[in-house]
Design a protein around this motif. Structure first.
Motif, short mmCIF file in Angstrom:
data_model
loop_
_atom_site.label_atom_id
_atom_site.label_comp_id
_atom_site.label_asym_id
_atom_site.label_seq_id
_atom_site.Cartn_x
_atom_site.Cartn_y
_atom_site.Cartn_z
N TYR A 99 40.13 35.83 35.67
CA TYR A 99 40.44 36.10 37.08
C TYR A 99 41.84 35.71 37.56
N SER B 184 34.72 37.82 44.62
CA SER B 184 33.59 37.05 44.09
C SER B 184 32.38 37.91 43.73
N ARG C 175 40.00 35.10 46.24
CA ARG C 175 38.88 34.71 45.37
C ARG C 175 37.53 35.04 46.01
N VAL D 169 43.98 37.61 40.59
CA VAL D 169 44.44 36.96 41.82
C VAL D 169 45.94 37.18 42.00
#
Length: 151
Positions: free
Chosen positions: A138, A129, A125, A142
């Protein structure tokens, strides 16, 4: 000014205006349109490419600054029949929707996964970012990074 740059293993020599942004050079001069331009301020990450293996924002650097350097764009990652592991993982985990941000994510994640072969979710993450996506939320991105790390 004349520049010579190697992009995706191919050498290019071109005359460019000193004010030409690298993203514009790639897209308009060389027709490497996989590098997307979103914000034009280096904030969204869509224009991320690799400069000598390091992720950079091509919309905030001039083409003349990469003279003599080696670049990799998303077109240099893999081929239709031989995808890069991060491309395969994005496909398998449905980590894209409209796809506009995807090249920037991929180019950000290639050096990240080279340095961190077993990243935690928090590290993933943090790594992404600086890349903005308006579609996915997202989570699948991930999951794709976790899968790519295993490959």
């Amino acid at each position: 000014m004349k520049i010579c740059v190697t992009i995706n293993g191919q050498k290019y020599e071109r005359d460019v205006e000193p004010r030409t942004l690298l993203s514009d050079f790639l897209r308009h001069e060389l027709e490497l349109t996989g590098t997307h331009v979103g914000c034009e301020h280096g904030v969204c990450g869509a224009c991320t490419i690799l400069l000598n293996g390091e992720a950079i924002r091509s919309c905030i650097i001039f083409a003349v600054q990469v003279d003599g350097q080696e670049l990799t764009t998303v077109e240099g990652l893999g081929e239709i029949d031989n995808l890069h592991p991060i491309q395969e993982a994005f496909r398998e985990k449905h980590a894209l929707q409209c796809g506009f941000c995807t090249p920037g994510f991929l180019m950000t994640l290639v050096p990240f996964l080279k340095e961190n072969t077993q990243p935690s979710e928090q590290e993933i993450r943090e790594a992404i970012s600086g890349n903005l996506c308006r579609c996915t939320g997202y989570q699948n991105i991930v999951e794709a990074v976790k899968l790519a790390a295993k490959k």
